[in-house]
Design a protein around this motif. Structure first.
Motif, mmCIF file in Angstrom:
data_model
loop_
_atom_site.group_PDB
_atom_site.id
_atom_site.type_symbol
_atom_site.label_atom_id
_atom_site.label_comp_id
_atom_site.label_asym_id
_atom_site.label_seq_id
_atom_site.Cartn_x
_atom_site.Cartn_y
_atom_site.Cartn_z
ATOM 1 N N SER A 27 0.834 -1.200 0.000
ATOM 2 C CA SER A 27 0.000 0.000 0.000
ATOM 3 C C SER A 27 0.873 1.256 0.000
ATOM 4 O O SER A 27 1.832 1.374 0.765
ATOM 5 C CB SER A 27 -0.887 -0.001 1.252
ATOM 6 O OG SER A 27 -1.658 1.175 1.308
ATOM 7 N N GLY A 28 0.524 2.174 -0.906
ATOM 8 C CA GLY A 28 1.269 3.430 -0.992
ATOM 9 C C GLY A 28 2.399 3.407 -1.996
ATOM 10 O O GLY A 28 2.976 4.454 -2.303
ATOM 11 N N HIS A 29 2.742 2.240 -2.503
ATOM 12 C CA HIS A 29 3.790 2.156 -3.528
ATOM 13 C C HIS A 29 3.220 2.553 -4.889
ATOM 14 O O HIS A 29 2.147 2.101 -5.274
ATOM 15 C CB HIS A 29 4.378 0.743 -3.587
ATOM 16 C CG HIS A 29 5.365 0.465 -2.517
ATOM 17 N ND1 HIS A 29 6.173 -0.656 -2.513
ATOM 18 C CD2 HIS A 29 5.708 1.174 -1.410
ATOM 19 C CE1 HIS A 29 6.965 -0.621 -1.452
ATOM 20 N NE2 HIS A 29 6.696 0.481 -0.775
ATOM 21 N N ASP A 30 3.977 3.360 -5.592
ATOM 22 C CA ASP A 30 3.495 3.879 -6.875
ATOM 23 C C ASP A 30 3.970 3.073 -8.082
ATOM 24 O O ASP A 30 3.455 3.268 -9.178
ATOM 25 C CB ASP A 30 3.978 5.329 -7.046
ATOM 26 C CG ASP A 30 3.306 6.268 -6.066
ATOM 27 O OD1 ASP A 30 3.835 7.379 -5.854
ATOM 28 O OD2 ASP A 30 2.257 5.901 -5.518
ATOM 29 N N TYR A 31 4.978 2.250 -7.872
ATOM 30 C CA TYR A 31 5.542 1.483 -8.978
ATOM 31 C C TYR A 31 5.280 0.000 -8.764
ATOM 32 O O TYR A 31 5.431 -0.513 -7.653
ATOM 33 C CB TYR A 31 7.060 1.694 -9.079
ATOM 34 C CG TYR A 31 7.459 3.045 -9.601
ATOM 35 C CD1 TYR A 31 7.536 4.146 -8.747
ATOM 36 C CD2 TYR A 31 7.766 3.234 -10.946
ATOM 37 C CE1 TYR A 31 7.887 5.386 -9.221
ATOM 38 C CE2 TYR A 31 8.139 4.485 -11.431
ATOM 39 C CZ TYR A 31 8.180 5.558 -10.557
ATOM 40 O OH TYR A 31 8.545 6.787 -11.021
ATOM 41 N N LEU A 32 4.932 -0.676 -9.851
ATOM 42 C CA LEU A 32 4.732 -2.119 -9.804
ATOM 43 C C LEU A 32 5.443 -2.752 -10.983
ATOM 44 O O LEU A 32 5.356 -2.265 -12.115
ATOM 45 C CB LEU A 32 3.236 -2.471 -9.841
ATOM 46 C CG LEU A 32 2.907 -3.958 -9.697
ATOM 47 C CD1 LEU A 32 1.680 -4.144 -8.824
ATOM 48 C CD2 LEU A 32 2.720 -4.622 -11.048
ATOM 49 N N PHE A 33 6.141 -3.845 -10.700
ATOM 50 C CA PHE A 33 6.974 -4.519 -11.695
ATOM 51 C C PHE A 33 6.560 -5.990 -11.786
ATOM 52 O O PHE A 33 6.295 -6.622 -10.768
ATOM 53 C CB PHE A 33 8.449 -4.462 -11.283
ATOM 54 C CG PHE A 33 8.972 -3.075 -11.027
ATOM 55 C CD1 PHE A 33 8.735 -2.443 -9.808
ATOM 56 C CD2 PHE A 33 9.713 -2.413 -11.988
ATOM 57 C CE1 PHE A 33 9.220 -1.159 -9.564
ATOM 58 C CE2 PHE A 33 10.205 -1.128 -11.749
ATOM 59 C CZ PHE A 33 9.955 -0.509 -10.539
ATOM 60 N N TRP A 34 6.572 -6.512 -12.995
ATOM 61 C CA TRP A 34 6.417 -7.950 -13.212
ATOM 62 C C TRP A 34 7.718 -8.489 -13.789
ATOM 63 O O TRP A 34 8.250 -7.959 -14.775
ATOM 64 C CB TRP A 34 5.281 -8.251 -14.193
ATOM 65 C CG TRP A 34 3.906 -8.195 -13.596
ATOM 66 C CD1 TRP A 34 2.993 -7.188 -13.725
ATOM 67 C CD2 TRP A 34 3.278 -9.204 -12.809
ATOM 68 N NE1 TRP A 34 1.852 -7.498 -13.051
ATOM 69 C CE2 TRP A 34 1.982 -8.739 -12.482
ATOM 70 C CE3 TRP A 34 3.672 -10.464 -12.328
ATOM 71 C CZ2 TRP A 34 1.080 -9.478 -11.702
ATOM 72 C CZ3 TRP A 34 2.774 -11.192 -11.561
ATOM 73 C CH2 TRP A 34 1.504 -10.709 -11.259
ATOM 74 N N TYR A 35 8.218 -9.577 -13.150
ATOM 75 C CA TYR A 35 9.443 -10.236 -13.591
ATOM 76 C C TYR A 35 9.166 -11.704 -13.866
ATOM 77 O O TYR A 35 8.262 -12.306 -13.306
ATOM 78 C CB TYR A 35 10.517 -10.179 -12.490
ATOM 79 C CG TYR A 35 11.142 -8.841 -12.233
ATOM 80 C CD1 TYR A 35 10.621 -7.983 -11.257
ATOM 81 C CD2 TYR A 35 12.280 -8.442 -12.925
ATOM 82 C CE1 TYR A 35 11.227 -6.758 -11.004
ATOM 83 C CE2 TYR A 35 12.890 -7.219 -12.655
ATOM 84 C CZ TYR A 35 12.342 -6.394 -11.690
ATOM 85 O OH TYR A 35 12.942 -5.193 -11.427
ATOM 86 N N ASN A 50 3.629 2.794 -13.427
ATOM 87 C CA ASN A 50 3.760 3.906 -12.499
ATOM 88 C C ASN A 50 2.380 4.540 -12.355
ATOM 89 O O ASN A 50 1.798 4.972 -13.356
ATOM 90 C CB ASN A 50 4.779 4.936 -13.015
ATOM 91 C CG ASN A 50 4.941 6.118 -12.058
ATOM 92 O OD1 ASN A 50 4.586 6.034 -10.889
ATOM 93 N ND2 ASN A 50 5.507 7.200 -12.548
ATOM 94 N N ASN A 51 1.889 4.579 -11.127
ATOM 95 C CA ASN A 51 0.535 5.109 -10.898
ATOM 96 C C ASN A 51 -0.481 4.445 -11.823
ATOM 97 O O ASN A 51 -1.307 5.123 -12.459
ATOM 98 C CB ASN A 51 0.517 6.627 -11.057
ATOM 99 C CG ASN A 51 1.284 7.325 -9.959
ATOM 100 O OD1 ASN A 51 1.238 6.922 -8.795
ATOM 101 N ND2 ASN A 51 2.022 8.360 -10.312
#
Lengths: 116, 114
Positions: A27-35, A50-51
């Motif tokens: 929660s609160g993280h603006d970046y999400l990555f898939w690896y 991003n957002n």
């Protein structure tokens, strides 16, 4: 504090089937990555948001792969149709806003995907 | 092309030994170097290095960045069996479109025997 949550933990399915992997970032993280991680190629970045907006999807291997982030707390990675060479561990990671030189990524426990 | 190379690929030591893991990078618009430890599941963050020559320490682990040599080392002193893991190095920068990128090495697999 809850970390990055991924589901399912394991997925075994036959080739040709649709596979959907899910991720809930911190929660609160603006970046999400898939690896994707394999023994031969290590960790490969597939796409990042991003957002909730996809920024770089150049790592997505083929049109069979797609990712969405409908809101700040949920993302999916879909493979349709799946193939045996898609077998790997898929990680989701998130990080807080700010320069990447100051914010590390936090990883979920991954989804181990096996396509028969 | 951007790349991160780690060496050695694997290492077997005895408890109590000191080990040094190496990471070299070629990343355009370099900003930071990160070390992660991966045991059975998710990689967990160890260090982030942005300034050359400044050592970061956490217990028996320490790391330093050499921007002139485009490299970093991770030292583990008095190794324990719990240090057995894959150690991943990643270099962060910006691509041509000014988007952030993180390039990962293949990792060093460390096995510490009792």
């Amino acid at each position: 504090d809850a970390g990055v949550i991924q589901s399912p933990r394991h997925e075994v399915t036959e080739m040709g089937q649709e596979v959907t992997l899910r991720c809930k970032p911190i929660s609160g993280h603006d970046y999400l990555f898939w690896y994707r991680q394999t023994m031969m190629r290590g960790l490969e970045l597939l796409i990042y948001f991003n957002n909730n907006v996809p920024i770089d999807d150049s790592g997505m291997p083929e049109d069979r792969f797609s990712a969405k982030m409908p809101n700040a707390s949920f993302s999916t990675l879909k493979i349709q149709p799946s193939e045996p060479r898609d077998s790997a561990v898929y990680f989701c990671a998130s990080r807080a806003a700010g320069d990447s030189s100051s914010q590390p990524q936090h990883f979920g426990d991954g989804t181990r995907l096996s396509i028969l | 092309e951007d790349k991160v190379v780690q060496s050695p690929l694997s290492l077997v030591v005895h408890e109590g030994d000191t080990v040094t893991l190496n990471c070299s990078y070629e990343v355009t618009n370099f900003r930071s170097l990160l070390w992660y430890k991966q045991e059975k599941k998710a990689p967990t963050f160890l260090f982030m290095l942005t300034s050359s020559g400044i050592e970061k320490k956490s217990g028996r682990l320490s790391s330093i960045l050499d921007k002139k040599e485009l490299s970093s080392i991770l030292n583990i002193t008095a190794t324990q069996t719990g240090d057995s893991a894959i150690y991943l190095c990643a270099a962060g920068g910006f691509n041509a479109g000014n988007n952030r990128k993180l390039i990962w090495g293949l990792g060093t697999s460390l096995a510490v025997n009792p």
